[in-house]
Design a protein around this motif. Structure first.
Motif, PDB file in Angstrom:
ATOM      1  N   GLU A  26       0.873  -1.342   0.168  1.00 44.74           N
ATOM      2  CA  GLU A  26      -0.044   0.004   0.083  1.00 44.74           C
ATOM      3  C   GLU A  26       0.834   1.269  -0.120  1.00 44.74           C
ATOM      4  O   GLU A  26       0.583   2.229   0.474  1.00 44.74           O
ATOM      5  N   VAL A  27       2.086   1.268  -0.450  1.00 45.15           N
ATOM      6  CA  VAL A  27       2.902   2.350  -0.654  1.00 45.15           C
ATOM      7  C   VAL A  27       3.400   2.318  -2.052  1.00 45.15           C
ATOM      8  O   VAL A  27       3.419   1.358  -2.785  1.00 45.15           O
ATOM      9  N   THR A  28       3.853   3.708  -2.501  1.00 42.97           N
ATOM     10  CA  THR A  28       4.332   3.758  -3.935  1.00 42.97           C
ATOM     11  C   THR A  28       5.772   3.055  -4.091  1.00 42.97           C
ATOM     12  O   THR A  28       6.667   3.311  -3.077  1.00 42.97           O
ATOM     13  N   LEU A  29       5.775   2.291  -5.012  1.00 41.53           N
ATOM     14  CA  LEU A  29       7.379   1.553  -5.278  1.00 41.53           C
ATOM     15  C   LEU A  29       8.167   2.476  -6.266  1.00 41.53           C
ATOM     16  O   LEU A  29       7.695   2.407  -6.937  1.00 41.53           O
ATOM     17  N   PRO A  30       9.116   2.651  -5.666  1.00 44.30           N
ATOM     18  CA  PRO A  30      10.152   3.193  -6.429  1.00 44.30           C
ATOM     19  C   PRO A  30      11.016   2.283  -7.714  1.00 44.30           C
ATOM     20  O   PRO A  30      12.065   2.321  -8.054  1.00 44.30           O
ATOM     21  N   PHE A  31      10.369   0.964  -7.581  1.00 43.46           N
ATOM     22  CA  PHE A  31      11.345  -0.013  -8.501  1.00 43.46           C
ATOM     23  C   PHE A  31       9.993  -0.998  -9.143  1.00 43.46           C
ATOM     24  O   PHE A  31       8.884  -1.048  -8.683  1.00 43.46           O
ATOM     25  N   PRO A  32      10.373  -1.612 -10.247  1.00 45.62           N
ATOM     26  CA  PRO A  32       9.612  -2.419 -10.851  1.00 45.62           C
ATOM     27  C   PRO A  32       9.499  -3.842 -10.321  1.00 45.62           C
ATOM     28  O   PRO A  32      10.482  -4.270  -9.712  1.00 45.62           O
ATOM     29  N   LEU A  33       8.280  -4.364 -10.231  1.00 46.15           N
ATOM     30  CA  LEU A  33       8.270  -6.066  -9.860  1.00 46.15           C
ATOM     31  C   LEU A  33       7.829  -6.813 -11.004  1.00 46.15           C
ATOM     32  O   LEU A  33       7.254  -6.679 -11.834  1.00 46.15           O
ATOM     33  N   PHE A  34       8.628  -7.984 -10.980  1.00 46.84           N
ATOM     34  CA  PHE A  34       8.207  -9.066 -12.013  1.00 46.84           C
ATOM     35  C   PHE A  34       7.995 -10.558 -11.266  1.00 46.84           C
ATOM     36  O   PHE A  34       8.194 -10.697  -9.981  1.00 46.84           O
ATOM     37  N   VAL A  35       7.331 -11.223 -11.954  1.00 45.63           N
ATOM     38  CA  VAL A  35       6.862 -12.499 -11.600  1.00 45.63           C
ATOM     39  C   VAL A  35       7.548 -13.672 -12.685  1.00 45.63           C
ATOM     40  O   VAL A  35       7.447 -13.331 -13.669  1.00 45.63           O
ATOM     41  N   LEU A  36       7.711 -14.681 -12.033  1.00 46.88           N
ATOM     42  CA  LEU A  36       8.269 -15.834 -13.114  1.00 46.88           C
ATOM     43  C   LEU A  36       7.208 -16.569 -13.675  1.00 46.88           C
ATOM     44  O   LEU A  36       6.060 -17.243 -12.967  1.00 46.88           O
ATOM     45  N   VAL A  37       6.960 -16.439 -15.037  1.00 45.52           N
ATOM     46  CA  VAL A  37       5.832 -17.495 -15.549  1.00 45.52           C
ATOM     47  C   VAL A  37       6.528 -18.043 -16.606  1.00 45.52           C
ATOM     48  O   VAL A  37       7.160 -17.584 -17.676  1.00 45.52           O
ATOM     49  N   ALA A  38       6.342 -19.612 -16.608  1.00 47.82           N
ATOM     50  CA  ALA A  38       6.691 -20.252 -17.628  1.00 47.82           C
ATOM     51  C   ALA A  38       8.334 -20.334 -17.886  1.00 47.82           C
ATOM     52  O   ALA A  38       8.863 -20.191 -18.992  1.00 47.82           O
ATOM     53  N   GLY A  39       8.943 -19.925 -16.757  1.00 47.55           N
ATOM     54  CA  GLY A  39      10.473 -19.573 -17.011  1.00 47.55           C
ATOM     55  C   GLY A  39      11.068 -18.323 -17.214  1.00 47.55           C
ATOM     56  O   GLY A  39      12.046 -18.226 -17.562  1.00 47.55           O
ATOM     57  N   LYS A  40      10.058 -17.470 -17.430  1.00 49.71           N
ATOM     58  CA  LYS A  40      10.441 -16.103 -18.142  1.00 49.71           C
ATOM     59  C   LYS A  40      10.025 -15.091 -16.771  1.00 49.71           C
ATOM     60  O   LYS A  40       8.683 -15.167 -16.314  1.00 49.71           O
ATOM     61  N   HIS A  41      10.657 -14.052 -16.788  1.00 48.94           N
ATOM     62  CA  HIS A  41      10.078 -12.855 -15.906  1.00 48.94           C
ATOM     63  C   HIS A  41       9.207 -11.797 -16.651  1.00 48.94           C
ATOM     64  O   HIS A  41       9.678 -11.247 -17.652  1.00 48.94           O
ATOM     65  N   VAL A  42       8.052 -11.872 -15.857  1.00 48.66           N
ATOM     66  CA  VAL A  42       7.171 -11.079 -16.690  1.00 48.66           C
ATOM     67  C   VAL A  42       6.847  -9.698 -15.715  1.00 48.66           C
ATOM     68  O   VAL A  42       6.764  -9.920 -14.282  1.00 48.66           O
TER      69      VAL A  42
END
Length: 275
Positions: A26-42
């Motif tokens: 619930e705060v503004t993030l100064p960095f992007p976030l990724f998740v791992l889907v089928a071996g790739k970072h999305v």
């Protein structure tokens, strides 16, 4: 005196895994976030997005970790340092903040190519805070324990868990606070030699070959040498070296017996196996 850092053999990944519950909500993030889907970072969240509690609960049912790009890692560290107040008056909040920072800095240690003296010093400070919290507020121990399935996070969570169990055990044995602080630090870095083990061996699925087993078992020696190089206290060095020794002489690397094994190493060994 050792230099400020020690070069490791591992190549840093393009993304750094972060336990989901270590990401502020619930705060503004100064960095992007990724998740791992089928071996790739999305990409999961852009810079300036927020991560809601509900979204994390949904995501947490599928994975233990999210990922931050390598080039955003330093910004993430600075942000978390400013965000987490480890001096919080509420012991439960303080415990959570200490665990968060311990996880982050242990991850920093595990996923970098340099073993920095400054990171080791920060871990020592946080380990002392952890020991002080458990000593004064024993019930916060459960707030400091966490299980993770993802091996990229497991390394960090396991070491924090071992430190928590060991401090609780040491307190039960009547060790003074100053010893508990040193014990917490020793257990937090007892597996540091694994940083020198190739990842394909350390995280191999299936049985290890004789050569691979020899490589993995060497971590107790290399870890103790690394900590000695960093001018860590003798008790810390011995814990790393002896935490796979056994009182019946069946352990490694030296086949020590009973009283030949340092008390910290004995406590660490029991916590290590239990966790």
């Amino acid at each position: 005196m050792g230099s400020a850092s020690y070069t490791l053999n591992n190549t840093p990944p393009d993304f750094v895994a972060i336990a989901i519950d270590n990401i502020p909500l619930e705060v503004t993030l100064p960095f992007p976030l990724f998740v791992l889907v089928a071996g790739k970072h999305v990409k999961f969240r852009e810079i300036s997005d927020t991560l809601s509690t509900g979204r994390v609960k949904t995501l947490g049912a599928k994975t233990d970790a999210v990922f931050i790009p390598r080039d955003a890692w330093t910004d993430f560290l600075k942000y978390m340092e400013s965000f987490c107040d480890v001096e919080a008056k509420d012991p439960d909040v303080a415990a959570k903040n200490v665990r968060t920072l311990l996880m982050i800095y242990t991850q920093h240690l595990e996923q970098e190519t340099l073993f920095h003296r400054s990171t080791v010093s920060r871990l020592r400070v946080l380990a002392y805070k952890l020991a002080g919290l458990i000593y004064e507020y024993p019930k916060v121990s459960q707030k400091l324990l966490q299980k993770y399935k993802d091996h990229s996070v497991y390394f960090c969570a396991h070491n924090v868990n071992v430190a928590v169990y060991s401090v609780a055990m040491g307190k039960k044995l009547g060790l003074p606070l100053e010893d508990l602080k040193l014990l917490a630090f020793a257990c937090l870095v007892h597996n540091v030699g694994n940083l020198l083990v190739p990842r394909e061996v350390l995280y191999k699925d299936g049985e290890l070959s004789d050569h691979e087993l020899k490589v993995v078992r060497a971590h107790s020696i290399t870890g103790s040498q690394l900590l000695e190089y960093m001018d860590c206290p003798t008790e810390v060095v011995l814990t790393a070296k002896q935490h796979h020794e056994r009182v019946d002489g069946a352990g490694y690397p030296s086949g020590l017996w009973g009283a030949e094994i340092h008390l910290f190493a004995k406590i660490c060994a029991m916590s290590d196996v239990y966790d």
